[in-house]
Design a protein around this motif. Structure first.
Motif, short mmCIF file in Angstrom:
data_model
loop_
_atom_site.label_atom_id
_atom_site.label_comp_id
_atom_site.label_asym_id
_atom_site.label_seq_id
_atom_site.Cartn_x
_atom_site.Cartn_y
_atom_site.Cartn_z
N VAL A 42 -49.32 -58.86 -64.83
CA VAL A 42 -48.59 -59.41 -65.97
C VAL A 42 -47.35 -60.19 -65.55
O VAL A 42 -46.77 -60.92 -66.34
N SER A 43 -46.98 -60.07 -64.28
CA SER A 43 -45.87 -60.88 -63.77
C SER A 43 -46.36 -62.17 -63.11
O SER A 43 -45.65 -62.78 -62.31
N ASP A 44 -47.61 -62.55 -63.43
CA ASP A 44 -48.18 -63.83 -62.99
C ASP A 44 -48.57 -63.90 -61.52
O ASP A 44 -48.87 -64.97 -61.02
N LEU A 45 -48.61 -62.76 -60.82
CA LEU A 45 -49.04 -62.83 -59.43
C LEU A 45 -50.56 -62.95 -59.30
O LEU A 45 -51.08 -63.23 -58.23
N GLY A 46 -51.24 -62.71 -60.43
CA GLY A 46 -52.69 -62.89 -60.43
C GLY A 46 -53.44 -61.66 -59.91
O GLY A 46 -52.90 -60.89 -59.14
N PRO A 47 -54.69 -61.48 -60.34
CA PRO A 47 -55.46 -60.30 -59.98
C PRO A 47 -55.73 -60.15 -58.48
O PRO A 47 -55.71 -59.04 -57.96
N ALA A 48 -55.94 -61.26 -57.78
CA ALA A 48 -56.29 -61.15 -56.36
C ALA A 48 -55.10 -60.65 -55.54
O ALA A 48 -55.23 -59.72 -54.74
N ALA A 49 -53.93 -61.25 -55.75
CA ALA A 49 -52.73 -60.82 -55.02
C ALA A 49 -52.37 -59.39 -55.42
O ALA A 49 -51.99 -58.58 -54.57
N ILE A 79 -45.54 -59.04 -50.66
CA ILE A 79 -45.48 -60.42 -51.18
C ILE A 79 -45.15 -61.37 -50.02
O ILE A 79 -45.78 -62.41 -49.84
N ALA A 80 -44.18 -60.97 -49.21
CA ALA A 80 -43.80 -61.81 -48.06
C ALA A 80 -45.00 -62.01 -47.13
O ALA A 80 -45.21 -63.11 -46.61
N ALA A 81 -45.79 -60.97 -46.96
CA ALA A 81 -46.96 -61.07 -46.07
C ALA A 81 -47.98 -62.08 -46.60
O ALA A 81 -48.66 -62.75 -45.83
N ILE A 82 -48.06 -62.19 -47.92
CA ILE A 82 -48.97 -63.18 -48.51
C ILE A 82 -48.39 -64.59 -48.37
O ILE A 82 -49.11 -65.56 -48.12
N LEU A 83 -47.07 -64.69 -48.52
CA LEU A 83 -46.44 -66.02 -48.52
C LEU A 83 -46.24 -66.62 -47.13
O LEU A 83 -46.31 -67.84 -46.96
N ARG A 84 -46.01 -65.75 -46.13
CA ARG A 84 -45.67 -66.28 -44.79
C ARG A 84 -46.68 -67.28 -44.24
O ARG A 84 -46.30 -68.34 -43.75
N PRO A 85 -48.00 -66.98 -44.31
CA PRO A 85 -48.95 -67.92 -43.70
C PRO A 85 -48.98 -69.30 -44.36
O PRO A 85 -49.43 -70.25 -43.73
N VAL A 86 -48.51 -69.41 -45.59
CA VAL A 86 -48.58 -70.73 -46.25
C VAL A 86 -47.24 -71.46 -46.25
O VAL A 86 -47.14 -72.57 -46.76
N ALA A 87 -46.23 -70.84 -45.69
CA ALA A 87 -44.92 -71.50 -45.63
C ALA A 87 -44.93 -72.48 -44.46
O ALA A 87 -44.60 -72.13 -43.34
N ILE A 236 -54.68 -76.74 -59.46
CA ILE A 236 -54.98 -76.81 -58.01
C ILE A 236 -56.48 -77.00 -57.82
O ILE A 236 -56.93 -77.85 -57.06
N GLU A 237 -57.23 -76.19 -58.54
CA GLU A 237 -58.68 -76.26 -58.47
C GLU A 237 -59.19 -77.67 -58.75
O GLU A 237 -59.97 -78.23 -57.98
N ILE A 238 -58.71 -78.25 -59.84
CA ILE A 238 -59.18 -79.58 -60.24
C ILE A 238 -58.74 -80.66 -59.25
O ILE A 238 -59.54 -81.49 -58.82
N PHE A 239 -57.47 -80.63 -58.86
CA PHE A 239 -56.99 -81.67 -57.95
C PHE A 239 -57.62 -81.55 -56.56
O PHE A 239 -57.78 -82.55 -55.87
N ALA A 266 -50.70 -68.87 -53.43
CA ALA A 266 -50.80 -68.62 -51.99
C ALA A 266 -52.03 -67.78 -51.69
O ALA A 266 -52.79 -68.05 -50.76
N GLU A 267 -52.22 -66.73 -52.47
CA GLU A 267 -53.33 -65.80 -52.25
C GLU A 267 -54.68 -66.48 -52.50
O GLU A 267 -55.62 -66.35 -51.73
N GLN A 268 -54.74 -67.23 -53.60
CA GLN A 268 -56.02 -67.78 -54.03
C GLN A 268 -56.47 -68.99 -53.21
O GLN A 268 -57.65 -69.15 -52.94
#
Ligand code: GDP
Length: 298
Positions: A42-49, A79-87, A236-239, A266-268
């Protein structure tokens, strides 16, 4: 960082509120984990993350006693572990120059402002910057980009309203090459309503670019408005399909409670996140620091 912290305040308050009170039994049990997962969704992080963070917490701390403070810190770490690889910062490395940076995104996402901020940013790093007004569909877009170009004092290549974006891009690359420009930032139309046309337009730009330099465009940056929440993900999906995307910049992270969508993206998609927008002025494009963002959010 002051603005960074301020920027994510609402997102942070929302997640914090959602996480408050979930540590019922003081032990990390399944009920608590369920509640954490729901709070993240519900905080918008999405089901996968959310599922990933839950699994990590379970793996590391299941059955152990945990305070609310420690829980929030543990969530921040995941959260940081998910974000680090895409930074991944945007680097100007193209040889031969210029590096051609296409900027795409729906109208209103903050594309024009982001181009100006990015131009300003690169200029401060001593790169020679040029803009190209490839969104010929909206007269206002050309005018606005011109104003920004003047303000940051960089050359700009424009054409008439309704003109052919590919020919503007062609002129721009020629001029940029002749004048030793390092980074050519190209605005493009953001009409997702007509996907087919947009796709053709971008394909034509690519074709023209490719003839001038097979490596170009070197970057295709999608600008996303964080206030769109989960809709940003479908963009993102469409573009990706319409234009190919090499990296993201998420804007308007100030003042929205939906900043968690950054983690969902980042996760998706695992696409590089080059920078984030935290306001309307030229200095409001910030490097994407995953640890800082994670700490601010959770
Ligand atoms: P475009 O239609 O995608 O080119 O969008 P614009 O660049 O014109 O931006 C649309 C509106 O969003 C403008 O009022 C901008 O000032 C505003 N904007 C852009 N980036 C940010 C940001 O990071 N934070 C905030 N608060 N507003 C932004």
């Amino acid at each position: 960082t002051d603005k960074m912290f301020g920027g994510f305040r609402k997102t942070s308050e929302r997640l914090s509120e959602n996480l408050t009170g979930v540590v019922g039994t003081a032990k990390l049990d399944n009920d608590t984990l369920d509640m954490v997962e729901d709070a993240l969704i519900v905080s918008d992080l999405g089901p996968a993350a959310a599922a990933r963070i839950r699994a990590k917490l379970e793996e590391k701390r299941f059955g152990l006693s945990i305070t609310e403070r420690a829980l929030k810190e543990a969530v921040a770490e995941e959260i940081a572990a998910i974000l680090r690889p895409v930074a991944i910062p945007l680097e100007i490395t193209a040889f031969p120059r210029p590096q051609v940076i296409l900027v795409i995104g729906v109208n209103g996402s903050g594309k024009t402002t982001t181009i100006a901020k990015l131009g300003h940013w690169l200029q401060e790093d001593d790169y020679g910057v040029m803009l190209a007004a490839g969104d010929t569909f909206r007269a206002a877009a050309i005018g606005q980009l011109k104003v920004w170009a003047e303000r940051i004092d960089v050359p700009i290549i424009t054409g008439p309203e309704g003109g052919d974006p590919a020919s503007i891009v062609f002129d721009a690359v020629k001029t940029a090459t002749d004048t030793g420009i390092d980074a050519l930032i190209v605005d493009t139309a953001g009409r997702l309503q007509n996907k087919r046309e947009l796709m053709d337009e971008l394909a034509k730009i690519r074709k023209v670019l490719g003839r001038l330099n097979p490596e170009a465009p070197h970057d295709v940056i999608l600008v996303l408005d964080a206030t769109n929440g989960q809709n940003a993900l479908s963009q993102i999906e469409i573009f990706k399909e319409v234009a190919g995307v090499t990296g993201l910049i998420m804007t308007k992270l100030d003042g929205t409670a939906r900043g968690g969508v950054l983690v969902a993206a980042a996760e998706q998609f695992g696409l590089p996140i080059h920078a984030i927008g935290v306001g309307e002025t030229l200095d409001d494009l910030r490097p994407f620091d995953p640890d800082l963002v994670a700490r601010v959010i959770a």
